[in-house]
Write a protein that holds these residues in place. Structure first.
Motif, short mmCIF file in Angstrom:
data_model
loop_
_atom_site.label_atom_id
_atom_site.label_comp_id
_atom_site.label_asym_id
_atom_site.label_seq_id
_atom_site.Cartn_x
_atom_site.Cartn_y
_atom_site.Cartn_z
N PHE A 389 1.06 -1.31 0.01
CA PHE A 389 0.12 -0.06 0.05
C PHE A 389 0.95 1.38 -0.18
CE2 PHE A 389 -3.08 -3.05 2.33
CZ PHE A 389 -4.07 -3.24 0.90
N PRO A 475 -11.74 -9.36 -6.08
CA PRO A 475 -12.59 -8.27 -6.63
C PRO A 475 -13.98 -8.47 -6.22
CG PRO A 475 -11.48 -9.56 -8.62
CD PRO A 475 -10.80 -10.26 -7.38
N LEU A 479 -13.07 -3.58 -11.89
CA LEU A 479 -11.56 -3.30 -11.63
C LEU A 479 -11.00 -2.76 -13.02
CD1 LEU A 479 -9.70 -5.89 -9.38
CD2 LEU A 479 -10.28 -3.51 -8.96
N PHE A 518 -9.01 -11.28 -13.06
CA PHE A 518 -7.71 -10.51 -13.30
C PHE A 518 -7.34 -10.71 -14.67
CE2 PHE A 518 -6.51 -11.20 -8.47
CZ PHE A 518 -7.28 -10.09 -8.25
N ALA A 567 -14.94 -2.16 8.70
CA ALA A 567 -13.91 -2.04 7.87
C ALA A 567 -14.56 -1.72 6.39
CB ALA A 567 -12.90 -3.05 7.84
N THR A 569 -14.91 0.44 2.88
CA THR A 569 -13.74 0.91 1.44
C THR A 569 -13.71 2.23 1.21
OG1 THR A 569 -12.89 0.06 -0.36
CG2 THR A 569 -15.19 0.40 -0.37
N HIS A 607 -9.91 2.68 5.27
CA HIS A 607 -9.17 2.29 4.03
C HIS A 607 -7.86 3.10 3.90
CE1 HIS A 607 -7.68 1.44 -0.17
NE2 HIS A 607 -8.39 0.31 -0.02
N ILE A 632 -4.18 -5.81 8.86
CA ILE A 632 -5.76 -6.00 8.85
C ILE A 632 -5.99 -7.48 9.37
CG2 ILE A 632 -6.46 -6.27 6.78
CD1 ILE A 632 -8.99 -4.72 7.52
N TYR A 636 -8.43 -9.38 11.85
CA TYR A 636 -9.65 -10.46 11.70
C TYR A 636 -9.54 -11.37 12.73
CZ TYR A 636 -9.40 -8.75 6.88
OH TYR A 636 -9.63 -7.71 5.62
N SER A 647 -15.91 -3.58 0.36
CA SER A 647 -14.48 -3.80 0.34
C SER A 647 -14.34 -5.24 0.51
CB SER A 647 -13.96 -3.31 1.86
OG SER A 647 -12.66 -3.76 1.87
N VAL A 649 -12.46 -7.26 2.06
CA VAL A 649 -12.19 -7.67 3.21
C VAL A 649 -12.82 -8.86 3.67
CG1 VAL A 649 -11.23 -5.46 4.40
CG2 VAL A 649 -13.43 -6.16 4.47
#
Ligand code: C2G
Length: 743
Positions: A389, A475, A479, A518, A567, A569, A607, A632, A636, A647, A649
């Motif tokens: 990140f 995802p 994206l 992807f 959490a 986004t 985020h 994160i 969890y 998100s 997550v």
């Protein structure tokens, strides 16, 4: 009939849809729509059906190209005025109405073009936001000011016939002559026909300029209404949907030159001639010099150079004399076809420009070292650079890959972490600050790079470097190339992504669904490691109970309290700037504290893109802001319930098989306007969608029932998205990438 709207259509039906929609929603109705089909391959019968109330007249362009389409439109038009509307653009509700109010016999009536990367809904929202902070009076002042500026400028020119030219002169000053366009104007049909004005059909890309020059040159009367806005859509996906101006074409350069030459022939007017001069000179300094210096195509230094020299010889001495001595010399050497001298001058010119940019911002000096020193040194074998990140924290898959590698093969590698938050990696990896000299050094020289987002845009992949892209989530939100709209802070996202993803040697995927998605949404052709997520290994650790106790203690959470992790986004359209997003907490923490504070602790986690700080005043003993907590995955482990929205997550958290709630108060906007989803949130996610704080509270208070209700769906979800995770993803990754083992 007052207006004929001429819409040439060649491709991109989805854009045409919005274009016609904008006409349908217009508050002005006295117009006809002429759709000129230019050998389009997409069937648009359904659109014609949908917009039948527009009574669209469809004509076919027998030739090819926007110039001939527009000419066909002019010939077919029956209205008193002609308005060109490109099929990928749109007008606002009142555009045509406002324009019509200004039409009283003039040859041309002009409006204004606004450029956008967005569809109409997002465009309008952004415009509204800009004005949001101003009160009505300020808005009115702003409008008056801009009208006044124009009037002031125009009044400098006394003769009425030069008013139009004055206006354009102002345009040139305001935005550069490059932006002069035929769009946003209404042209009297009689004026065009009587003067035989039409688009030159030999030009595919640059027919606008000679056309508008001729119009301006011949127009006797004109009027303007800057509020009549024409919205020009910039294409955010030049890879799959290039706009005409983004298309690469061999003949493009020559056409540009021809269009300049032709424009000169269309006018004797001094101001217009000067406008053409400026356009040519601007093209030289802004674009041509870069191609001349950097392009690998030999034409730029030969045929193109010679042709440009001819055109530059048409530029008036008066226009040239207004430029600096240095620029005048460059123009002179081009005019004289002196390639060597021009190249020398261009090198100095661009070098100075670059240096100025660099020294202007001292923080970017490391880039100079990167390009000119580090990239020239050999690759450092077995050195690995990790980044998560953008160096915001020590977490995600790079952390777990690193820890596995360092604990098993630590003696064989040298580890470097880009970290800005002061975190200290286990096993003593070296830490460098992102965007420092050391960072640039390792970016250029490390043999392996392990990143969970993209590297900086200035990164240049080298032969001998291995790039492992771990990505950072399964995802849910659409994206890159699956995203129709790019509403985030960086509209060039798709273009940049396309270039950068070519650098990846490996991409990690957590499940079969991601693998398939992807490959498509990143247009990725390299190797995908469908091995599960290294970051989820900890969720299967044999000692996860003990780890959870340690983490709870570290965060001062009483061991007898249960934990809820919230959490959410980020929202693409809520930002201060690139990578700096806004977030307003919609969860009523005070109410939750009151109702469930005895039993639970609430972890608030924004985020990493969010720059707003959460205010937890009054929530002491209940809510803890864990936005700065590195990893994160550790959170969890200690959470009994996870609340999120869109998100990724929840894909990871589901590995724990604990309850998940979705607080989706803005789902309609998120789904329809911002991103859209890959899976159906109403029927496929492993928990309920909740829209109000009361619903969230109710679900928490009845969490056992929720679990029961969703158990079947949860299992299906788990089988689909968590099927690869088993605690050994890091090992599989290291074996493939670093030990080069294949199964
Ligand atoms: N994350 C976090 N805290 C949040 C939200 C996210 O730590 N409040 C971390 C999680 O590891 C999550 C990752 O950031 O999986 C990605 O966040 P998303 O909210 O899914 O958003 P984004 O960064 O846009 O990534 O394929 C996934 C997509 O790329 C989404």
């Amino acid at each position: 009939m007052l207006l004929s709207i001429v819409v040439p259509f060649y491709k991109y039906k989805n854009y045409l849809n919005e274009c016609l929609d904008s006409l349908l929603n217009s508050s002005f109705h006295d117009f006809e729509t002429i759709l000129v089909l230019d050998h389009n391959e997409e069937n648009i019968d359904d659109l014609l059906q949908t917009y039948s109330s527009l009574n669209i007249r469809v004509i076919h362009n027998e030739k090819h190209g926007v110039a001939s389409s527009r000419n066909a439109g002019i010939k077919a038009a029956k209205g008193n005025y002609i308005y060109f509307l490109d099929s990928d653009d749109y007008v606002l509700k009142d555009t045509l109405y406002l324009l019509s109010k200004c039409i009283t016999n003039q040859d041309i009536v002009y409006g204004q073009v606004n450029n956008t990367w967005n569809n109409m809904a997002n465009y309008l929202e952004k415009q509204a936001k800009k004005l949001e902070n101003l009160d009505d009076e300020e808005v009115e002042m702003k409008e008056m000011e801009s009208q006044q500026k124009i009037q002031d400028f125009i009044s400098q020119y006394n003769q009425p016939e030069s008013t139009l030219l004055a206006y354009y002169h102002m345009f040139k000053k305001k935005r550069g002559s490059n932006n002069i366009t035929v769009l946003s104007h209404a042209y009297s049909r009689t004026f065009l026909l009587e003067n035989n004005i039409e688009f030159n059909e030999s030009l595919t890309y640059y027919s606008d300029f000679p056309f508008i020059i001729e119009c301006l040159s011949k127009a006797k009367t004109f009027n303007g209404c800057l509020d009549a806005i024409y919205v020009k859509r910039r294409h955010n996906d030049p890879i799959n949907y290039p706009a005409l101006r983004q298309e690469e074409n061999e003949g493009r350069f020559y056409e540009r030159m021809n269009s300049y030459e032709l424009s000169y022939k269309k006018t004797n007017n001094e101001i217009l001639t000067e406008m053409i001069d400026y356009k040519i000179i601007n093209y030289y300094f802004r674009h041509f010099v870069k191609r001349l210096r950097r392009s690998e195509k030999p034409e730029w230094k030969n045929e193109y150079f010679n042709r440009f020299s001819e055109v530059m010889n048409l530029v008036s001495d008066k226009a040239i004399s207004k430029y600096s001595k240095e620029k005048q010399k460059m123009i002179a050497s081009l005019k004289n076809k002196d390639l060597n001298k021009t190249l020398k001058l261009v090198r100095t010119f661009l070098g100075k420009k670059k240096l100025k940019n660099m020294t202007h911002n001292k923080n970017t000096m490391f880039k100079l070292a990167y390009y000119h020193v580090y990239l020239k040194k050999p690759i450092l074998k077995n050195v690995v650079l990790f980044e998560t990140f953008n160096a915001k924290n020590y977490s995600d898959s790079p952390k777990y890959i690193y820890e596995y590698l360092a604990s098993h093969y630590g003696d064989q590698y040298e580890f470097v972490w880009a970290l800005n938050n002061g975190a200290k990696p286990k096993y003593g990896g070296k830490v460098v600050k992102r965007f420092s000299f050391e960072y640039a050094y390792y970016l250029a020289r490390a043999q392996y790079l392990v990143f969970n987002v993209r590297p900086p845009l200035w990164y240049r992949k080298r032969e001998g470097q291995t790039f492992l892209e771990t990505w950072h989530g399964t995802p849910l939100k659409r994206l890159v190339f699956d995203q129709e709209e790019v509403t985030a802070a960086s509209p060039k996202y798709k273009q940049q992504f396309y270039k950068q993803r070519k650098d990846w040697d490996y991409l990690i995927s957590a499940n079969d669904f991601s693998t398939e998605t992807f490959a498509r949404c990143f247009m990725y052709e390299g190797e995908i490691l469908d091995i599960g997520y290294p970051r989820n290994d900890i969720l299967y650790a044999p000692n996860k109970e003990e780890l959870a106790v340690e983490i709870k203690k570290k965060l001062n959470i009483p061991l007898d309290k249960k934990v809820i992790l919230y959490a959410p986004t980020w929202r693409d359209d809520e930002y201060y700037g690139k990578g700096q997003y806004k977030f307003e907490l919609q969860l009523d923490c005070k109410m939750l504290k009151e109702k469930i504070g005895n039993e639970y602790v609430l972890l608030l986690r924004t985020h990493q893109y969010i720059s707003d700080r959460l205010d937890t005043t009054g929530l002491e003993g209940f809510a803890i802001n864990v936005s700065q907590y590195d990893d994160i995955s550790e959170l969890y482990l200690i959470s009994d319930i996870c609340i999120t929205d869109y998100s990724s997550v929840f894909f990871d958290f589901a590995n724990l098989k604990r309850p998940i709630l979705f607080y989706t108060y803005d789902i309609e906007k998120y789904k329809n306007q911002l991103r859209g989803f890959y899976i159906d949130m109403t029927s496929e996610v492993p928990g309920p969608l909740l829209y109000t704080n009361e619903e969230v509270l109710y679900a928490i208070e009845h969490i056992d029932e929720v679990e029961q209700q969703y158990s079947e769906r949860y299992q299906q979800f788990y089988d689909r998205f968590c099927h690869l995770d088993d605690g050994n993803a890091s090992k599989r990754c290291v074996e493939r990438v670093f030990l080069n083992k294949k199964d």
